[in-house]
Write a protein that holds these residues in place. Sequence first.
Motif, mmCIF file in Angstrom:
data_model
loop_
_atom_site.group_PDB
_atom_site.id
_atom_site.type_symbol
_atom_site.label_atom_id
_atom_site.label_comp_id
_atom_site.label_asym_id
_atom_site.label_seq_id
_atom_site.Cartn_x
_atom_site.Cartn_y
_atom_site.Cartn_z
ATOM 1 N N PHE A 253 0.755 -1.168 0.077
ATOM 2 C CA PHE A 253 0.090 -0.030 0.003
ATOM 3 C C PHE A 253 0.966 1.147 0.100
ATOM 4 O O PHE A 253 1.991 1.206 0.561
ATOM 5 N N ASN A 254 0.193 2.303 -0.371
ATOM 6 C CA ASN A 254 1.072 3.724 -0.657
ATOM 7 C C ASN A 254 -0.304 4.620 0.250
ATOM 8 O O ASN A 254 -1.537 4.540 -0.069
ATOM 9 N N CYS A 255 0.363 5.713 0.658
ATOM 10 C CA CYS A 255 -0.755 6.694 1.413
ATOM 11 C C CYS A 255 -0.691 7.905 0.301
ATOM 12 O O CYS A 255 0.216 8.300 -0.199
ATOM 13 N N PRO A 256 -1.894 8.755 0.368
ATOM 14 C CA PRO A 256 -1.851 9.925 -0.186
ATOM 15 C C PRO A 256 -0.775 10.908 0.707
ATOM 16 O O PRO A 256 -0.708 10.484 1.753
ATOM 17 N N PRO A 257 -0.390 12.244 0.114
ATOM 18 C CA PRO A 257 0.470 12.979 0.770
ATOM 19 C C PRO A 257 -0.035 13.464 2.357
ATOM 20 O O PRO A 257 1.047 13.718 3.028
ATOM 21 N N TRP A 258 -1.198 13.458 2.582
ATOM 22 C CA TRP A 258 -1.637 13.960 3.775
ATOM 23 C C TRP A 258 -2.017 12.658 4.934
ATOM 24 O O TRP A 258 -2.563 12.951 5.808
ATOM 25 N N MET A 259 -1.352 11.595 4.526
ATOM 26 C CA MET A 259 -1.707 10.445 5.528
ATOM 27 C C MET A 259 -0.259 9.746 5.623
ATOM 28 O O MET A 259 0.477 9.668 4.678
ATOM 29 N N TYR A 272 8.616 2.744 18.708
ATOM 30 C CA TYR A 272 8.490 2.389 17.335
ATOM 31 C C TYR A 272 9.285 1.410 17.021
ATOM 32 O O TYR A 272 10.589 1.141 17.462
ATOM 33 N N VAL A 273 9.041 0.641 15.880
ATOM 34 C CA VAL A 273 9.737 -0.546 15.252
ATOM 35 C C VAL A 273 10.743 0.022 14.201
ATOM 36 O O VAL A 273 10.045 0.879 13.542
ATOM 37 N N SER A 274 11.782 -0.443 13.724
ATOM 38 C CA SER A 274 12.348 -0.079 12.785
ATOM 39 C C SER A 274 11.836 -0.506 11.322
ATOM 40 O O SER A 274 10.784 -1.326 11.519
ATOM 41 N N LEU A 275 12.243 0.231 10.262
ATOM 42 C CA LEU A 275 11.473 -0.379 9.129
ATOM 43 C C LEU A 275 11.688 -1.815 8.402
ATOM 44 O O LEU A 275 12.715 -2.286 8.769
ATOM 45 N N GLY A 276 10.784 -2.419 8.218
ATOM 46 C CA GLY A 276 10.870 -3.872 7.947
ATOM 47 C C GLY A 276 10.472 -4.629 8.797
ATOM 48 O O GLY A 276 10.384 -5.854 8.755
ATOM 49 N N ILE A 303 6.477 -1.383 7.561
ATOM 50 C CA ILE A 303 6.737 -0.301 6.685
ATOM 51 C C ILE A 303 7.995 -0.778 5.890
ATOM 52 O O ILE A 303 9.107 -1.003 6.637
ATOM 53 N N TYR A 304 8.035 -0.199 4.586
ATOM 54 C CA TYR A 304 9.246 -0.407 3.769
ATOM 55 C C TYR A 304 10.116 0.863 3.552
ATOM 56 O O TYR A 304 9.394 1.929 3.946
ATOM 57 N N ASP A 305 11.102 0.909 3.049
ATOM 58 C CA ASP A 305 12.278 1.981 2.983
ATOM 59 C C ASP A 305 11.555 3.039 2.297
ATOM 60 O O ASP A 305 11.463 4.427 2.309
ATOM 61 N N ASP A 306 10.603 3.043 1.250
ATOM 62 C CA ASP A 306 9.824 3.739 0.422
ATOM 63 C C ASP A 306 8.699 4.489 0.979
ATOM 64 O O ASP A 306 7.697 5.028 0.377
#
Length: 328
Positions: A253-259, A272-276, A303-306
């Motif tokens: 998934f990808n979010c719009p810029p305000w999310m 928080y946990v780290s990416l991946g 969540i991934y790097d991008d």
Amino acid sequence: MQKPLPQHIFSISNEQQFNEAALQVFAYQAHNCHIYRQFLQGLNIDPQSVKQLTDIPFLPIEFFKNHKVVSTTHDPELIFTSSGTTGMITSSHYIADVSWYQQSFRQAFELFYGDVKQYCILALLPAYLERAGSSLVYMADDLIKQSAHPDSGFYLYNHEDLQQQLLKLKQSGTPTLLIGVTFALLDFVERYPIDFPQLIVMETGGMKGRRKEMIREELHAILCQGFGVEAIHSEYGMTELLSQAYSKGYGIFNCPPWMRIQTRDTNDPASYVSLGKTGGINVIDLANINSCSFIATQDLGKIYDDQSFEILGRFDFSDIRGCNLLIA
């Protein structure tokens, strides 16, 4: 003194603008949302001490089941309610200004899919159409009207009519989007499989107790074969939000810029946990200005790097949500 309402949410174009807007929204809601203010007081957090994004506390989504989570004194224009099985306590989202929701889903749709007017939009949402207060039905109805295509519309259990409509659209080469609740899409392809490679199939999650839960890979494989498409699109949204993230395939998934999505430690909600790494999903939805924009969900993901993300399931003992994605 009442904090000013941020007005530039939908023009955010970079990380700095998002962070600045998020802190402005936090200050506004910490002052104006009674339930959120009480929550912060319970955590012994002074809103003025919150100076960066990672300092912002997230309101557990369960508060929407028993409290009126609002940041305004205006009467609601609409009340969205979550779906649930018999006896389940459902959430209520009081919408003071529906134009925020309209701008959020219209602009997000255009960002991910282009001009809605180029599509014929079909919605197979029986469980949602059969009750009042569905935010998904509101969005689908608006997109259908915005599309202005004469064949756009809703379908309940009239699967044969839907099949004939899809065949007609395929033959005419019309760009077509089919939005469907998961169990209904499965019911449809079991009886009326169709080979329509150009079709966009968007599943919104939810078995509604009609069918057994299944992992995403199994579900999408069945739907890909049944519709003759390469990938299944998905929408990640919920009653308590006014924004949606989209996947164009494979559960990413990808979010719009305000999310934004953040992943918290499942044993320490303030960390928080780290990416991946798998964690609990926190959602920042700046469009949710008149309610609470910082919500801790009961979903698990990574969540991934991008900044794309994946939903991997739910916490144990949490309710099965109607508009949530399947266990993965």
